[in-house]
Design a protein around this motif. Structure first.
Motif: not given
Lengths: 263, 248
Positions: B219-248
């Motif tokens: 959770i954070g402001t737009k800039d905090e989210i965009i710059n978050s090092p969390d791989p889950l966040v990065q995968q989601f905002i980049r829209g990548e199919a591969k990563g720690p976030m699995t498709l439900l």
């Protein structure tokens, strides 16, 4: 175990229907006391139920009256008891056939449509939307349908009786050879007001059952279009089963009442 | 202020919410992002009291609404509006009747006053003159806009948006976002928005939260989210199919 599950399911179903019935009564009283009963909504439902069902009810009533006279008329003619045909047919119609057949027709026509309408509202979140606007779904949706079915089934049963008598009289005059006066006299001499009232009381109970079951099935719809289909079929089957089962107890109760207080 | 504390909800064997903790400040726009089916709409339905949690609390102005009786819940809902994912318009009512529904139920305004409010809200959502159309005559985007007009008809303090811009063209999406911002500015509305639309989220969100696996994972402001090092966040905002976030 299967029997236990069946008993549990029946108790749950019966309890849920009873709760919905009581909620309908509560919201009706609440609406009357606060002056916020949805009269327009109720009128719309009554008009829809009456108009939609009338053609089928008319055909059913006419056909039943006519067939009854054909079945009874020739037998009675052989015994020289033609003058009783009108009375017997009108009593059979008033006490049993009109309320039962009207109930079954309305269960098929309206019970299914209520379940489909509310089921669709449930799966498209319209019922949730009602709640978010601080509106109780029972007050808004069940009360007008419950009373619409209850009142209109009585009205439609009166029509079934009248149309059945018309159908019966046409056959009696044209096929059995009775005069219209004999047929009508027979009705007037034999049909008692308690026969009519007993039948209309049954119709009222059947109408309430159709309304509550249709709404319950709609509210408990799950899934998509398939769920709506299941609810629709379920509402008709359940309503007809309840009508047939409850009819026995009503008949016994009405007979006992008539014997005790009106004989 | 809305405080969600350790909110848990299970549907049969499926654990949808596993201890959600969230604070939404008055006048704030919080956008909840997350993959489809992760329980974002379920979370919104808890905030408006449509669902009861198995565990946890939803505190609005310090009061736990999960303990509210129907009367108090209705009083609370008069202060809230919700736009549903499917718009949830009443099929048997016209656009005007849909928008006027709450006003007719809960106010003593005259028909003329209600008509003026309805027309004003329709104009705000870009549908002037649509008063007498039936929901079946509307496109998906138009339905959503009518749903939004209905949600704001009573001028609520808190508005919950369940995917408000899904199915809308980019121009209408932008118009809805601007409407959202103007409501916030003009009325100080608190908004909770569930969306997949990152552009829209960046435009309207004071803060963004990522919901995944039944929890708020960032959770954070737009800039905090965009710059978050969390791989889950990065995968989601980049829209990548591969990563720690699995498709439900």
């Amino acid at each position: 175990m299967i029997l236990l599950d069946l008993i549990r399911d029946f108790v749950l179903l019966f309890g849920s229907l009873a709760i919905l019935f009581l909620q309908s009564i509560y919201w009706t009283i609440h609406g009357l006391r606060t002056g916020r009963l949805g009269w327009k909504n109720l009128m719309d439902q009554m008009s829809r139920i009456g108009v939609d069902s009338f053609p089928m009810v008319a055909i059913t009533g006419f056909s039943t009256g006519a067939v009854l006279v054909v079945q009874i008329g020739y037998q009675f003619a052989q015994l020289g008891a033609q003058r009783y045909v009108g009375g017997v047919v009108s009593m059979a119609m008033a006490r049993e056939l009109a309320p039962i057949l009207t109930g079954i027709v309305v269960a098929g026509r309206i019970g299914s449509s209520i379940a489909a309408e509310l089921g669709t509202m449930k799966i498209t979140e319209q019922i949730d939307a009602l709640e978010t606007m601080a509106t109780n779904p029972v007050d808004e949706l069940v009360v007008p349908r419950f009373w619409g079915c209850t009142i209109m089934l009585v009205v439609l049963t009166i029509f079934t009786n009248v149309i059945g008598m018309i159908g019966g009289s046409i056959v009696a005059v044209n096929q059995i050879g009775l005069t219209m006066t004999t047929f009508v006299d027979s009705i007037l001499q034999n049909l008692k007001i308690q026969d009519l009232m007993g039948g209309l009381f049954k119709a009222m109970v059947f109408g309430a059952l159709i309304g509550v079951i249709g709404c319950y099935k709609g509210f408990t719809t799950e899934g998509g279009a398939e769920g709506v289909g299941k609810s629709t079929t379920g509402a008709v089957v359940l309503a007809i089963m309840f009508i047939l089962a409850v009819n026995y107890f009503l008949t016994v109760g009405i007979n006992n009442f008539n014997t005790a207080y009106l004989s | 202020m809305i405080i969600i504390s350790n909110l848990c909800k299970r549907f049969g064997p499926k654990e949808v919410l596993r201890g959600i903790n969230l604070k939404i400040y008055d006048g704030e726009s919080l956008v909840i992002l997350g993959p489809s089916g992760c329980g974002k709409s379920v979370l919104l339905k808890h905030i408006i009291g449509l669902l009861k949690p198995d565990e946890g609390q939803v505190l609005i102005d310090g009061e736990d609404i999960t303990k509210f009786d129907q009367k108090r819940l209705d009083a609370l809902r008069m202060r809230m509006g919700m736009l549903f994912q499917s718009a949830a318009l009443f099929d048997s009512l016209t656009v005007e009747e849909n928008i006027a529904f709450g006003l007719r139920k809960h106010t003593n305004l005259s028909d003329l006053a209600i008509h003026h409010i309805v027309s004003e809200k329709l104009e705000m959502v870009g549908l002037p003159g649509a008063n007498h159309l039936m929901p079946s005559e509307l496109s998906g985007g138009m339905r959503k806009r009518v749903g939004l007009a209905r949600a704001i008809a009573m001028e609520p303090e808190i508005i919950l948006y369940d995917e408000p811009t899904t199915g809308l063209d980019p121009i209408m999406t932008c118009a809805i976002d601007e409407l959202h911002l103007s409501l916030k500015e003009r009325l100080g509305v608190t908004s909770i928005v569930v969306t997949h639309d990152l552009n829209s989220a960046y435009r309207i969100g004071d803060r963004l939260a990522l919901h995944y696996g039944g929890r708020i994972v960032a959770i954070g402001t737009k800039d905090e989210i965009i710059n978050s090092p969390d791989p889950l966040v990065q995968q989601f905002i980049r829209g990548e199919a591969k990563g720690p976030m699995t498709l439900l």
